[in-house]
Write a protein that holds these residues in place. Structure first.
Motif, PDB file in Angstrom:
ATOM      1  N   LEU A 270       0.847  -1.197   0.000  1.00 18.51           N
ATOM      2  CA  LEU A 270       0.000   0.000   0.000  1.00 18.51           C
ATOM      3  C   LEU A 270       0.881   1.245   0.000  1.00 18.51           C
ATOM      4  N   PRO A 271       0.821   2.068  -1.037  1.00 19.27           N
ATOM      5  CA  PRO A 271       1.712   3.232  -1.133  1.00 19.27           C
ATOM      6  C   PRO A 271       1.555   4.235   0.002  1.00 19.27           C
ATOM      7  N   GLU A 272       0.363   4.287   0.611  1.00 18.18           N
ATOM      8  CA  GLU A 272       0.142   5.264   1.680  1.00 18.18           C
ATOM      9  C   GLU A 272       0.767   4.845   3.007  1.00 18.18           C
ATOM     10  N   VAL A 273       1.117   3.574   3.165  1.00 14.63           N
ATOM     11  CA  VAL A 273       1.705   3.084   4.413  1.00 14.63           C
ATOM     12  C   VAL A 273       3.198   3.401   4.441  1.00 14.63           C
ATOM     13  N   ILE A 274       3.645   4.118   5.473  1.00 22.89           N
ATOM     14  CA  ILE A 274       5.064   4.486   5.550  1.00 22.89           C
ATOM     15  C   ILE A 274       5.853   3.582   6.486  1.00 22.89           C
ATOM     16  N   ASP A 275       5.186   2.998   7.489  1.00 25.03           N
ATOM     17  CA  ASP A 275       5.868   2.006   8.319  1.00 25.03           C
ATOM     18  C   ASP A 275       4.847   1.122   9.028  1.00 25.03           C
ATOM     19  N   ILE A 276       5.353  -0.002   9.565  1.00 25.65           N
ATOM     20  CA  ILE A 276       4.501  -1.003  10.207  1.00 25.65           C
ATOM     21  C   ILE A 276       5.038  -1.258  11.612  1.00 25.65           C
ATOM     22  N   THR A 277       4.182  -1.126  12.613  1.00 25.90           N
ATOM     23  CA  THR A 277       4.578  -1.372  13.994  1.00 25.90           C
ATOM     24  C   THR A 277       3.637  -2.412  14.598  1.00 25.90           C
ATOM     25  N   VAL A 278       3.931  -2.807  15.839  1.00 28.37           N
ATOM     26  CA  VAL A 278       3.128  -3.814  16.529  1.00 28.37           C
ATOM     27  C   VAL A 278       2.801  -3.305  17.925  1.00 28.37           C
ATOM     28  N   GLU A 279       1.549  -3.479  18.323  1.00 28.39           N
ATOM     29  CA  GLU A 279       1.113  -3.054  19.652  1.00 28.39           C
ATOM     30  C   GLU A 279       1.364  -4.152  20.676  1.00 28.39           C
ATOM     31  N   GLU A 280       2.307  -3.936  21.580  1.00 24.06           N
ATOM     32  CA  GLU A 280       2.619  -4.847  22.685  1.00 24.06           C
ATOM     33  C   GLU A 280       2.696  -6.308  22.239  1.00 24.06           C
ATOM     34  N   PRO A 281       3.692  -6.639  21.418  1.00 22.17           N
ATOM     35  CA  PRO A 281       3.808  -8.017  20.931  1.00 22.17           C
ATOM     36  C   PRO A 281       4.142  -9.009  22.040  1.00 22.17           C
ATOM     37  N   THR A 282       3.557 -10.195  21.979  1.00 24.00           N
ATOM     38  CA  THR A 282       3.929 -11.262  22.909  1.00 24.00           C
ATOM     39  C   THR A 282       5.287 -11.811  22.488  1.00 24.00           C
ATOM     40  N   ASN A 283       5.912 -12.586  23.371  1.00 21.84           N
ATOM     41  CA  ASN A 283       7.214 -13.177  23.047  1.00 21.84           C
ATOM     42  C   ASN A 283       7.121 -14.100  21.835  1.00 21.84           C
ATOM     43  N   VAL A 284       6.034 -14.879  21.763  1.00 23.33           N
ATOM     44  CA  VAL A 284       5.863 -15.799  20.634  1.00 23.33           C
ATOM     45  C   VAL A 284       5.695 -15.026  19.334  1.00 23.33           C
ATOM     46  N   PHE A 285       4.849 -13.996  19.358  1.00 23.93           N
ATOM     47  CA  PHE A 285       4.647 -13.208  18.141  1.00 23.93           C
ATOM     48  C   PHE A 285       5.932 -12.495  17.739  1.00 23.93           C
ATOM     49  N   GLN A 286       6.666 -11.949  18.711  1.00 22.10           N
ATOM     50  CA  GLN A 286       7.896 -11.219  18.393  1.00 22.10           C
ATOM     51  C   GLN A 286       8.899 -12.134  17.703  1.00 22.10           C
ATOM     52  N   LYS A 287       8.957 -13.401  18.113  1.00 21.31           N
ATOM     53  CA  LYS A 287       9.877 -14.343  17.482  1.00 21.31           C
ATOM     54  C   LYS A 287       9.470 -14.602  16.027  1.00 21.31           C
TER      55      LYS A 287
END
Length: 421
Positions: A270-287
């Motif tokens: 999506l051209p309008e998206v400049i960056d992607i972040t995560v809200e409070e990732p769990t340890n499993v998701f972060q891995k």
């Protein structure tokens, strides 16, 4: 004699008699996924699992007081997520001074709208269930290498489809409101989202198989990911992954990794998206996130013949930002990749780079002291004010926390990329 309180705050004595009436909500609560009428009995094939947490439903102690031999079974229809609750108990405490927990009152606001406690009513819903419903535009599909748990030894392999759903679809909105009730039991601090806000994006994962006896297509939602698009003035978007859920019955099948890749690939397109972040990732998701992002960055560097170690970090970051990775995650990925690379060289090389991480953390803290600032994202809020003067202790604490957070991802790289050069 040990003392405690029930979930309503009433003071009780935890003697042997009272302990009989105190149950762990995690132990007595079971979820069952219903495909056919047989799943309402004691069929061993029924998909079932226990919650990971229950503090939002039954209080911080995650306990239920006042019943003997308690069991709470929450049935969800596999496609529509319509719900039936069955509470069984052999006895109830009779007391003029102690209050027994009201189980259904505690559950009420966390169950799908229209849930029932009447078996006959749910049996009618089972008869009327449409088994092949699916929402959204399919972005990816893949086949499970493992056999479907529902039909062992029958050579049934599920297909998984990941779709991007239309949040303006009224039928989908009602459907999602039912399915999202799972998350309070599996995501800490979970809350439901308002789909009247068009800035939400919802990606769903469906399991699809041909029933070997009925010869019908069955589709079941087994997870989803929600993304919120924040405005980045004047006309861009910062995308934040908010909720990420895969049913426990479908863990360890690579589904979470596939879903994450589909979500970020769509957002990056999506051209309008400049960056992607995560809200409070769990340890499993972060891995999952770290491994996926590292693979993309490694391929990017390889395609451009860039040496990770010999190249200036700013140039490495510029390549990472092609994938719309935020600054904090860029630094994290760089450290993981450098640690992974050094670990393949020697223990000395690994130790050397780890010392560099510590030096960087020390320099960042020193810079903040000089500027008389307090930076929340360094987790200073957990450190008493009197210890802020002890810089060495602060550095050591931040260094340990950071290494504890990235080492699982380094090990994941070592295990999954073993033998690759």
């Amino acid at each position: 004699m040990a003392e405690g309180s029930n979930s309503n705050g009433y003071h009780i004595e935890d003697d042997s008699e009272m302990l009989v009436y105190k149950k762990s909500a995690l132990s007595v609560t079971t979820f069952k996924i219903v495909y056919n009428h047989d799943d309402l009995g004691g069929s061993k094939k029924t998909l079932h699992f226990n919650p990971f947490m229950a503090h939002q439903v039954f209080g911080e102690n995650e306990s239920i007081f006042g019943y003997r031999s308690l069991s709470i079974t929450i049935y969800y229809l596999h496609s529509s997520s319509r719900c039936y609750v069955d509470v069984q108990k052999s006895g109830k405490l009779k007391s003029n001074t102690l209050k027994v927990d009201d189980i259904m009152q505690s559950l009420d606001s966390w169950l799908p709208t229209g849930y029932t406690t009447e078996l006959k009513q749910f049996e009618e819903a089972v008869k009327n269930e449409k088994h092949d419903v699916m929402f959204g535009e399919v972005l990816m599909d893949f086949k499970d290498k493992l056999e479907c748990k529902l039909f062992p030894y029958k050579n049934v392999h599920s297909n998984y489809k990941i779709s991007l759903c239309d949040v303006n679809d009224a039928e989908f909105q009602e459907y999602h409101k039912r399915f999202e009730t799972f998350i309070v039991w599996f995501i800490d601090g979970a809350s439901y989202i308002d789909l009247s806000d068009e800035r939400w994006m919802l990606f769903y994962v469906y399991e699809e198989f041909m029933h070997p006896e009925k010869k019908e297509i069955y589709r079941t939602p087994i997870g989803y990911c929600s993304v919120y698009k924040f405005l980045a003035y004047p006309d861009k978007v910062r995308a934040r992954i908010s909720q990420f859920f895969i049913m426990p019955s479908h863990h360890r099948r690579g589904i979470g990794s596939k879903l994450y890749n589909v979500v970020v690939d769509k957002l990056r397109s999506l051209p309008e998206v400049i960056d992607i972040t995560v809200e409070e990732p769990t340890n499993v998701f972060q891995k999952i996130r770290d491994f996926s992002d590292c693979q993309k960055v490694m391929q990017e560097l390889k395609d451009n013949d860039i040496d990770l170690v010999a190249t200036d970090i700013k140039k490495i970051f510029s390549h990472m930002k092609k994938f719309k990775i935020g600054k904090k995650q860029c630094q994290r990925l760089y450290d993981i990749l450098r640690c992974y690379h050094a670990s393949r060289m020697s223990i000395m090389e690994y130790s050397k780079y780890v010392r560099n991480i510590r030096k960087r953390i020390s320099a960042d803290i020193e810079k903040e002291y000089r500027g008389s600032k307090r930076v929340c994202n360094l987790n200073w809020t957990a450190i008493p004010v009197e210890r802020l003067a002890d810089r060495e202790s602060l550095v050591e604490s931040e260094f340990k926390d950071y290494m504890d957070s990235i080492e699982p991802s380094v090990k994941s790289m070592q295990q999954n990329l073993a033998g690759s050069r």
